[in-house]
Motif scaffolding. Structure first.
Motif, PDB file in Angstrom:
ATOM      1  N   ARG A  81     -38.906  16.366 -39.643  1.00 51.67           N
ATOM      2  CA  ARG A  81     -38.856  14.899 -39.634  1.00 51.67           C
ATOM      3  C   ARG A  81     -37.398  14.410 -39.639  1.00 51.67           C
ATOM      4  NH1 ARG A  81     -41.427  14.387 -43.787  1.00 51.67           N
ATOM      5  NH2 ARG A  81     -39.812  13.788 -45.270  1.00 51.67           N
ATOM      6  N   VAL A  91     -35.863  14.706 -36.209  1.00 49.62           N
ATOM      7  CA  VAL A  91     -36.223  13.568 -35.347  1.00 49.62           C
ATOM      8  C   VAL A  91     -35.255  12.417 -35.591  1.00 49.62           C
ATOM      9  CG1 VAL A  91     -37.980  11.824 -34.855  1.00 49.62           C
ATOM     10  CG2 VAL A  91     -38.653  14.209 -35.194  1.00 49.62           C
ATOM     11  N   THR A 134     -32.104   6.063 -41.045  1.00 52.07           N
ATOM     12  CA  THR A 134     -32.576   5.855 -39.676  1.00 52.07           C
ATOM     13  C   THR A 134     -31.850   4.692 -39.023  1.00 52.07           C
ATOM     14  OG1 THR A 134     -34.780   6.760 -40.123  1.00 52.07           O
ATOM     15  CG2 THR A 134     -34.577   5.238 -38.265  1.00 52.07           C
ATOM     16  N   PHE A 167     -40.596  18.629 -32.750  1.00 54.06           N
ATOM     17  CA  PHE A 167     -40.383  18.378 -34.172  1.00 54.06           C
ATOM     18  C   PHE A 167     -41.579  17.652 -34.780  1.00 54.06           C
ATOM     19  CE2 PHE A 167     -35.596  18.396 -33.250  1.00 54.06           C
ATOM     20  CZ  PHE A 167     -35.433  19.673 -33.769  1.00 54.06           C
ATOM     21  N   LYS A 168     -42.131  16.696 -34.061  1.00 55.73           N
ATOM     22  CA  LYS A 168     -43.254  15.915 -34.590  1.00 55.73           C
ATOM     23  C   LYS A 168     -44.527  16.751 -34.734  1.00 55.73           C
ATOM     24  CE  LYS A 168     -41.814  11.274 -33.215  1.00 55.73           C
ATOM     25  NZ  LYS A 168     -42.138  10.044 -32.436  1.00 55.73           N
ATOM     26  N   SER A 169     -44.567  17.896 -34.081  1.00 56.04           N
ATOM     27  CA  SER A 169     -45.755  18.753 -34.184  1.00 56.04           C
ATOM     28  C   SER A 169     -45.700  19.694 -35.385  1.00 56.04           C
ATOM     29  CB  SER A 169     -45.906  19.584 -32.905  1.00 56.04           C
ATOM     30  OG  SER A 169     -44.913  20.608 -32.831  1.00 56.04           O
ATOM     31  N   ALA A 202     -41.781  20.857 -42.586  1.00 55.96           N
ATOM     32  CA  ALA A 202     -42.120  19.569 -41.967  1.00 55.96           C
ATOM     33  C   ALA A 202     -41.094  18.497 -42.335  1.00 55.96           C
ATOM     34  CB  ALA A 202     -43.518  19.139 -42.393  1.00 55.96           C
ATOM     35  N   ASN A 256     -32.677  10.844 -32.788  1.00 56.16           N
ATOM     36  CA  ASN A 256     -32.797   9.435 -32.418  1.00 56.16           C
ATOM     37  C   ASN A 256     -31.597   8.594 -32.882  1.00 56.16           C
ATOM     38  OD1 ASN A 256     -35.226   9.296 -30.969  1.00 56.16           O
ATOM     39  ND2 ASN A 256     -36.430   9.382 -32.847  1.00 56.16           N
ATOM     40  N   ILE A 280     -37.940  16.030 -29.745  1.00 52.28           N
ATOM     41  CA  ILE A 280     -38.663  15.114 -30.633  1.00 52.28           C
ATOM     42  C   ILE A 280     -40.147  15.452 -30.658  1.00 52.28           C
ATOM     43  CG2 ILE A 280     -39.379  12.710 -30.919  1.00 52.28           C
ATOM     44  CD1 ILE A 280     -36.618  11.909 -29.841  1.00 52.28           C
ATOM     45  N   GLN A 281     -40.724  15.688 -29.489  1.00 49.98           N
ATOM     46  CA  GLN A 281     -42.147  16.023 -29.410  1.00 49.98           C
ATOM     47  C   GLN A 281     -42.455  17.284 -30.210  1.00 49.98           C
ATOM     48  OE1 GLN A 281     -43.485  16.736 -25.412  1.00 49.98           O
ATOM     49  NE2 GLN A 281     -45.626  16.956 -25.979  1.00 49.98           N
ATOM     50  N   GLN A 316     -45.858  21.086 -39.033  1.00 51.97           N
ATOM     51  CA  GLN A 316     -46.606  20.751 -40.242  1.00 51.97           C
ATOM     52  C   GLN A 316     -46.248  21.734 -41.352  1.00 51.97           C
ATOM     53  OE1 GLN A 316     -50.759  20.700 -39.210  1.00 51.97           O
ATOM     54  NE2 GLN A 316     -50.529  19.059 -37.706  1.00 51.97           N
TER      55      GLN A 316
END
Length: 424
Positions: free
Chosen positions: A413, A416, A226, A399-401, A409, A420, A396-397, A403
């Motif tokens: 992650r 994302v 990251t 991808f974060k949803s 998942a 970023n 991003i929104q 599960q």
């Protein structure tokens, strides 16, 4: 992990004047007084002490440390030393011993210097750190830990101190303590909005390797990638995610998609495998794009598999052209269906041809319908489609949803992270 080197201990000694101090006969040294009353007293060094120390000073400058120690030892025969004379001798002896690599003598001498109460707090802090650095360089990590810890407790502000201390824990094989100290530093950096140092992250990942803590290794690897994204970190991440227990084979094409976006496909086999998977999934335009990239990279079109690769490319080109002809008819059919899977797949196919608005609209509407097969995969693909369309925030929104425990998942992650922190 290899041991890192820091500023030589002699630099620290020079910073407090230990290997540049020249006790001159009759020198007034009020600066070394313990309190204001002492500062009023003119303290001097007698010739029988000052002359050997002057000679030792000259030898120190010539890096003749053992000879300097021998000269300093001549003062041992002088009786009735004043406290200032003893202090001056110990300080010079400590510098010479440290330079000569005699840790025990340096420690004994500097302990006496500190105990004299004549040092300014800043000078004492530098000497304490110098001893810790000296023992670190000598690979005497228990004593390095003692002195470096003391430096921190006494308010030492040198940023190397904690790094040396943590490495001393690590190199003395106190992995639990090294791990906890590293985690504390990294958490403090993140809490303050600072980027943790790559050195700390690498050392923490090495701790995880030593304890065979795979979950901790993956967590730190994600942090490392990251803050400091590199192709080798991405390759490691993708391999580890794909090898996790329970990872579903249906996500192999999605692994290739993320690999293409991060490390790039590296071999002819990777290009052809991804293209074949894209064709099987019903995305010929994606297969065509991947094969075109392989040819542009010079990895396809030559060698013993050139004919096979050409046939695959011809197949992808034809399928992509045929797909374009039938997309309008397909759109009407999937839009009328109560089940959304076909609509989502067609929308993604449109996105791969560059028809972003129409494709994204179909995917969004398809996800609202019931009976979507592998709904979390569909959200992952919608996030990828947003990314291809340059809609970073929506990607991003989405991808974060996502599960799931079968790898979807994990891939979301990592996407994302890619959005970023792309590799430059």
């Amino acid at each position: 992990m290899s041991k890192l080197r820091f500023a030589p201990m002699l630099v620290l000694l020079a910073a407090v004047g230990l290997n540049t101090m020249l006790p001159v006969v009759g020198l007034t040294s009020a600066a070394y007084a313990a309190d204001d009353a002492d500062k009023a007293k003119a303290e001097t060094v007698r010739p029988e002490i000052g002359l050997p120390l002057q000679a030792a000073q000259a030898l120190l400058k010539e890096q003749k440390y053992k000879e300097a120690l021998a000269k300093i030892a001549e003062t041992d025969a002088v009786g009735d030393k004043t406290p200032f004379e003893t202090f001056t001798i110990d300080r010079m002896r400590g510098a010479a011993a440290a330079s000569a690599g005699d840790g025990d003598l340096a420690e004994k001498s500097f302990n006496a210097v500190i105990a004299s109460g004549r040092l300014a707090p800043a000078d004492q802090a530098k000497i304490v750190l110098a001893l810790g650095s000296m023992y670190y360089d000598a690979q005497n990590y228990p004593k390095a830990i003692t002195w470096l810890s003391r430096s921190l407790k006494e308010g030492g502000s040198n940023p190397q101190t904690r790094t040396l201390l943590i490495q001393s824990y690590y190199l003395s094989n106190d992995i639990p303590r090294a791990t906890s100290e590293l985690q504390a530093d990294i958490a403090a950096d993140e809490s303050a909005g600072r980027t943790p140092s790559e050195l700390n992250l690498k050392l923490l990942i090495s701790c995880a390797l030593k304890t065979n803590d795979k979950a901790a290794y993956l967590t730190v690897l994600e942090k490392l990638n990251t803050y400091y994204p590199k192709k080798e970190y991405w390759a490691d991440l993708l391999n580890r995610v794909q090898s996790k227990p329970g990872f579903s084979d249906r996500l192999i094409l999605d692994v290739y998609r993320l690999k293409a976006a991060t490390t790039q496909l590296q071999t002819s086999t990777e290009y052809t495998d991804m293209a074949q998977l894209a064709l099987l999934a019903g995305f010929p335009a994606e297969a065509k794009r991947v094969l075109d990239q392989g040819y542009q990279a010079g990895l396809l079109g030559s060698g013993p598999d050139a004919a096979k690769q050409k046939r695959l490319r011809d197949q992808a080109n034809k399928a992509a052209a045929d797909d374009l002809k039938t997309m309008a008819q397909s759109e009407a059919s999937v839009s009328a269906s109560k089940e959304g899977t076909g609509q989502i797949n067609l929308g993604y196919a449109l996105v791969t041809t560059g028809q972003f608005d129409k494709g994204l609209g179909l995917m969004e509407d398809g996800l609202k319908k019931s009976g979507v097969k592998h709904g979390e995969d569909a959200k992952l693909h919608l996030g990828i489609a947003y990314q291809m369309a340059g809609q970073k925030d929506k990607a991003i929104q989405t991808f974060k949803s996502v599960q799931g425990t079968d790898g979807v998942a994990d891939l979301a992650r990592l996407w994302v992270m890619q959005v970023n922190h792309p590799i430059n």
